[in-house]
Design a protein around this motif. Structure first.
Motif, PDB file in Angstrom:
ATOM      1  N   SER A   1      24.635  16.874  -3.927  1.00  0.00           N
ATOM      2  CA  SER A   1      24.060  15.644  -3.838  1.00  0.00           C
ATOM      3  C   SER A   1      22.601  15.893  -2.730  1.00  0.00           C
ATOM      4  O   SER A   1      21.469  15.393  -3.364  1.00  0.00           O
ATOM      5  CB  SER A   1      24.597  14.761  -3.000  1.00  0.00           C
ATOM      6  OG  SER A   1      25.761  14.359  -3.734  1.00  0.00           O
TER       7      SER A   1
ATOM      8  N   SER B   1      30.881   9.737  -5.447  1.00  0.00           N
ATOM      9  CA  SER B   1      30.689  11.156  -5.556  1.00  0.00           C
ATOM     10  C   SER B   1      29.099  11.908  -5.812  1.00  0.00           C
ATOM     11  O   SER B   1      28.073  11.189  -5.921  1.00  0.00           O
ATOM     12  CB  SER B   1      31.594  11.846  -6.531  1.00  0.00           C
ATOM     13  OG  SER B   1      31.145  11.670  -7.766  1.00  0.00           O
ATOM     14  N   ASP B   2      29.192  13.187  -5.919  1.00  0.00           N
ATOM     15  CA  ASP B   2      27.951  13.895  -6.381  1.00  0.00           C
ATOM     16  C   ASP B   2      27.398  13.257  -7.550  1.00  0.00           C
ATOM     17  O   ASP B   2      25.936  13.272  -7.758  1.00  0.00           O
ATOM     18  CB  ASP B   2      27.926  15.374  -6.197  1.00  0.00           C
ATOM     19  CG  ASP B   2      28.137  16.147  -4.986  1.00  0.00           C
ATOM     20  OD1 ASP B   2      27.936  15.474  -4.012  1.00  0.00           O
ATOM     21  OD2 ASP B   2      28.953  17.102  -5.152  1.00  0.00           O
ATOM     22  N   ASN B   3      28.380  13.042  -8.495  1.00  0.00           N
ATOM     23  CA  ASN B   3      27.776  12.475  -9.915  1.00  0.00           C
ATOM     24  C   ASN B   3      26.804  11.107  -9.753  1.00  0.00           C
ATOM     25  O   ASN B   3      25.755  10.925 -10.416  1.00  0.00           O
ATOM     26  CB  ASN B   3      28.839  12.121 -10.671  1.00  0.00           C
ATOM     27  CG  ASN B   3      29.444  13.487 -11.190  1.00  0.00           C
ATOM     28  OD1 ASN B   3      28.901  14.612 -11.408  1.00  0.00           O
ATOM     29  ND2 ASN B   3      30.846  13.379 -11.531  1.00  0.00           N
TER      30      ASN B   3
ATOM     31  N   CYS C   1      31.097   9.209   3.399  1.00  0.00           N
ATOM     32  CA  CYS C   1      31.539   9.463   1.881  1.00  0.00           C
ATOM     33  C   CYS C   1      32.043  10.625   1.672  1.00  0.00           C
ATOM     34  O   CYS C   1      31.575  11.832   1.755  1.00  0.00           O
ATOM     35  CB  CYS C   1      30.518   9.283   1.062  1.00  0.00           C
ATOM     36  SG  CYS C   1      29.821   7.636   1.115  1.00  0.00           S
TER      37      CYS C   1
ATOM     38  N   THR D   1      32.241   2.602  -7.588  1.00  0.00           N
ATOM     39  CA  THR D   1      32.405   3.903  -8.058  1.00  0.00           C
ATOM     40  C   THR D   1      30.830   4.416  -8.129  1.00  0.00           C
ATOM     41  O   THR D   1      29.962   3.848  -8.063  1.00  0.00           O
ATOM     42  CB  THR D   1      33.287   4.098  -9.033  1.00  0.00           C
ATOM     43  OG1 THR D   1      32.763   3.426 -10.450  1.00  0.00           O
ATOM     44  CG2 THR D   1      34.703   3.387  -8.751  1.00  0.00           C
ATOM     45  N   ASP D   2      31.102   5.627  -8.838  1.00  0.00           N
ATOM     46  CA  ASP D   2      29.677   6.216  -9.076  1.00  0.00           C
ATOM     47  C   ASP D   2      29.142   5.291 -10.208  1.00  0.00           C
ATOM     48  O   ASP D   2      27.752   5.476 -10.561  1.00  0.00           O
ATOM     49  CB  ASP D   2      29.844   7.433 -10.030  1.00  0.00           C
ATOM     50  CG  ASP D   2      30.355   8.563  -9.050  1.00  0.00           C
ATOM     51  OD1 ASP D   2      29.900   8.540  -7.570  1.00  0.00           O
ATOM     52  OD2 ASP D   2      30.929   9.603  -9.186  1.00  0.00           O
TER      53      ASP D   2
ATOM     54  N   LEU E   1      33.419  12.456  -0.873  1.00  0.00           N
ATOM     55  CA  LEU E   1      33.226  13.271  -1.986  1.00  0.00           C
ATOM     56  C   LEU E   1      31.781  13.717  -2.133  1.00  0.00           C
ATOM     57  O   LEU E   1      31.206  14.244  -3.259  1.00  0.00           O
ATOM     58  CB  LEU E   1      33.716  12.375  -2.953  1.00  0.00           C
ATOM     59  CG  LEU E   1      34.925  12.080  -3.292  1.00  0.00           C
ATOM     60  CD1 LEU E   1      35.199  11.000  -4.419  1.00  0.00           C
ATOM     61  CD2 LEU E   1      36.033  12.867  -3.063  1.00  0.00           C
ATOM     62  N   ILE E   2      31.086  13.293  -1.149  1.00  0.00           N
ATOM     63  CA  ILE E   2      29.479  13.800  -1.058  1.00  0.00           C
ATOM     64  C   ILE E   2      29.502  15.202  -0.494  1.00  0.00           C
ATOM     65  O   ILE E   2      29.707  15.591   0.532  1.00  0.00           O
ATOM     66  CB  ILE E   2      28.703  12.777  -0.468  1.00  0.00           C
ATOM     67  CG1 ILE E   2      28.666  11.385  -0.958  1.00  0.00           C
ATOM     68  CG2 ILE E   2      27.237  13.206  -0.435  1.00  0.00           C
ATOM     69  CD1 ILE E   2      28.071  11.453  -2.369  1.00  0.00           C
TER      70      ILE E   2
ATOM     71  N   ASN F   1      34.814   6.393  -3.153  1.00  0.00           N
ATOM     72  CA  ASN F   1      34.834   6.973  -4.675  1.00  0.00           C
ATOM     73  C   ASN F   1      33.392   7.385  -5.242  1.00  0.00           C
ATOM     74  O   ASN F   1      33.200   7.536  -6.062  1.00  0.00           O
ATOM     75  CB  ASN F   1      35.367   5.843  -5.422  1.00  0.00           C
ATOM     76  CG  ASN F   1      36.793   5.302  -5.278  1.00  0.00           C
ATOM     77  OD1 ASN F   1      37.634   6.268  -5.094  1.00  0.00           O
ATOM     78  ND2 ASN F   1      37.070   3.737  -5.113  1.00  0.00           N
TER      79      ASN F   1
ATOM     80  N   CYS G   1      30.054  13.210   5.647  1.00  0.00           N
ATOM     81  CA  CYS G   1      30.329  13.401   4.361  1.00  0.00           C
ATOM     82  C   CYS G   1      31.032  14.831   4.049  1.00  0.00           C
ATOM     83  O   CYS G   1      31.080  15.890   4.648  1.00  0.00           O
ATOM     84  CB  CYS G   1      29.052  13.531   3.501  1.00  0.00           C
ATOM     85  SG  CYS G   1      28.201  11.739   3.522  1.00  0.00           S
TER      86      CYS G   1
END
Length: 639
Positions: A510, A481-483, A503, A453-454, A505-506, A479, A537
């Motif tokens: 990002s 993401s931008d975070n 990915c 994950t992140d 969630l990207i 899982n 993405c």
């Protein structure tokens, strides 16, 4: 004696300044040239006597390369990406003084390139030609190859990375008889096994009398690398008998249909390899490119028979040997005391037992790859790390590897490249890399490790300093993401290649974070990235393309995006940045790291954005306007 003081470099005597600049590569010279008029003038002058001219990271057009290649009788080495060049540039490129010639992506050239090299570059010793005449309408004739081989009498290394199977077989051996007797290394992009057999066979040729034996062709060859249709007993036997000085043998096939016994490798053929015991490097790989097929006629007996002559082997690569079990692989480990590089692909019967007593051997492995060896578990890795000098560890597709293997891997203080694709590791396990090898790693791939994950980003990079990491693959992480990317940007790791394809969630956030990222205080925004793969993405929209323009990502050379993104914006970006290769069809960017593991891990990435500035200064304004127009048009469509 009077004192002489120089307050600025451009006040140095011209001759001294020129001498200094000749010690630099082309990109560094261009970096200096854009700083002031004095350096610009000196750079233009020294191009007429530079011994080396290498630009492989971009594909310059004829208009751009012409002023950089003035008449130069001192030019000995020329390396270019010829993706935008064709036959019209032959006269500019080919010089009698050249001893090393390397042309990539020659698809728009015809066979004339070969014949002209043979007539113009008679002293060339090393020659690499990639993708010649692959563009529709271009052709190579056997006469072109004949002029190349007959004209370049000093050749020592020859790499023809295109399809040679198109040539008529009845003339092929005759033409190769003209090749330089000094030729020690030969690589061919594709050729049929029958042509290889006929080329190297000492038997009578089709136009010779029965008692007329053809002299040995390519008698000095020590390194042979071929991609063929089928690896066969006949071809392997002919190579072993005909090339008596061979020390490196690399054979790869990619069958279109399941091979019959006469067109396959068996235990008998494997026994014929290395009869003289000279081989130090052996690679036999059956690719799964077109068909899921294996070397089904080779088992442990074949490996045992081959191992009798393998005591001096230093590197072994076996791909697709599905019937070889632990017995065969252990034979290799215990017979080859000088082995430092071992690669096994699709070793479906390779288990942990092979490494149970590896600590008792004298091996000092530095490069290890076990791709798609699904029976390996954490225990195998715990035993393998007794080779504490490992620099490359490729475990892609080993699905049974999990967090328990990572403490052992984390103890390998010299490790430079680690690939854990599709393994069962999690954020918890990856923390062991942070406390061990993260400071020494140059390349890390965790593609398809779906538990990550992140948090894995912050675990690896938060608070880290002086990292050497240049290549990071985070693709296919559902899982991520931008975070996570924001955390990566905040860490300021000087990554040059970042892959995040597939990915979902990207998104645009990002891209904005990476565009604003500064790896150090002296370079521009997003400056360290040279490759960015964002294919498929889920959150990428046209907004991201605003951040992919200049001045952001000034060193970006490869970009992967989804073809469904507005095509006009993609085309406008390509025109805005002509040295940026934009891939929209899902193709992988860059090259396979295993193919480059003999080169330095610390790549010296040049300042090629200054090269752009010098060649095309002042041309960006209209392109920016054009891209903005495309974005406006896209906005209208969206509305």
């Amino acid at each position: 004696m009077g004192s002489w003081r120089v307050e600025r470099l451009d006040q140095l005597p011209t001759a001294l300044l020129a001498t200094i600049m000749t010690k630099l590569d082309i990109s560094s010279i261009c970096s200096l040239a854009v700083t002031c008029r004095a350096f610009n003038s000196c750079a233009s002058h020294i191009l007429s006597f530079l011994p080396n001219f290498h630009i492989l990271d971009i594909s310059p057009s004829m208009e751009l390369i012409k002023p950089l290649l003035p008449p130069n009788s001192h030019l000995q080495s020329l390396k270019l990406d010829c993706g935008q060049l064709n036959d019209s540039s032959i006269e500019l490129l080919l010089r009698p003084s050249l001893q090393e010639l390397c042309f990539h992506n020659c698809a728009d050239f015809s066979g004339k390139l070969l014949s002209e090299i043979g007539s113009r570059c008679k002293d060339v010793r090393s020659l690499y030609l990639g993708s010649v005449a692959e563009k529709r309408g271009r052709a190579i004739h056997i006469s072109d190859l004949e002029e190349l081989l007959g004209g370049c009498t000093q050749l020592e290394e020859l790499n023809l990375m295109f399809d040679l199977s198109l040539f008529l077989r009845h003339n092929f051996a005759r033409v190769w008889a003209l090749a330089s007797k000094m030729l020690t290394s030969l690589e061919i992009g594709y050729i049929s096994s029958v042509m290889v057999t006929e080329l190297l066979s000492p038997n009578v040729g089709p136009h010779q009398y029965p008692n007329q034996i053809r002299p040995s062709i390519l008698p000095a060859i020590q390194k042979l690398s071929l991609a063929v249709d089928y690896i066969t007993d006949t071809m392997v036997g002919t190579i072993s008998k005909g090339l008596t000085l061979l020390t490196h043998l690399e054979l790869r096939d990619a069958p279109l249909i399941e091979p019959r016994v006469t067109f396959d490798l068996t235990n008998s053929g494997l026994q014929q390899i290395n009869q003289r015991g000279r081989l130090k490097h052996l690679s036999l790989v059956r690719s799964q490119e077109f068909l899921s097929t294996y070397f089904k006629r080779v088992n442990d007996l074949g490996i045992l028979l081959m191992a009798d002559k393998c005591a001096n082997m230093e590197s072994i690569c076996l791909g697709g040997f599905c019937r070889v079990t632990d017995t065969g692989f252990k034979t290799i480990l215990h017979s080859c005391s000088s082995l430092y590089k071992l690669k096994v692909c699709h070793g479906s019967q390779l288990t942990d037992l092979v490494f149970h007593d590896i600590a008792a051997t004298s091996l000092s492995l530095t490069h290890v790859s076990f791709r798609w060896c699904n029976l390996l578990t954490n225990n195998a890795i715990k035993s393998l790390v007794h080779n504490t000098r490992l620099k490359v560890l490729d475990l892609r597709g080993c699905k049974n590897l999990g967090d328990e293997a990572l403490p052992a891997i984390g103890s390998l203080c010299e490790l430079k490249m680690l690939q854990l694709d599709n393994s069962d590791i999690s954020d918890v396990g990856i923390a062991y890399l942070r406390h061990g090898i993260i400071s020494s790693l140059v390349s890390l791939s965790v593609r398809g490790c779906k538990k990550l994950t992140d948090k894995c980003i912050s675990v690896l990079f938060d608070g880290s300093s002086k990292l050497e990491l240049q290549e990071l693959d985070l693709s296919n992480l559902p899982n991520l993401s931008d975070n996570g990317v924001l955390a990566l940007a905040k860490s300021r790791v000087p990554i040059s290649e970042l892959r995040m394809r597939q990915c979902p969630l990207i998104g645009d956030t990002s891209i904005m974070a990476l565009a604003s990222m500064q790896a150090d205080d002296d370079r521009g925004h997003g400056s360290s990235l040279r490759l960015l793969d964002l294919y498929n993405c889920g959150g990428i929209t046209q907004l991201s393309f605003r951040w992919l323009k200049k001045p952001y990502f000034p060193r970006l050379r490869w970009l992967g995006v989804t073809g469904s993104v507005n095509r006009d914006i993609v085309d406008a970006l390509a025109r805005n940045r002509p040295f940026l290769h934009v891939a929209c069809h899902g193709e992988e960017l860059g090259t396979d790291p295993w193919n480059n593991i003999d080169s330095s891990y610390m790549h010296d990435y040049e300042e090629l954005d200054e090269l752009e500035q010098w060649l095309q200064e002042g041309e960006w304004e209209s392109d920016d306007e054009e891209m903005e127009d495309a974005e406006d048009d896209a906005d209208v469509v969206v509305e």
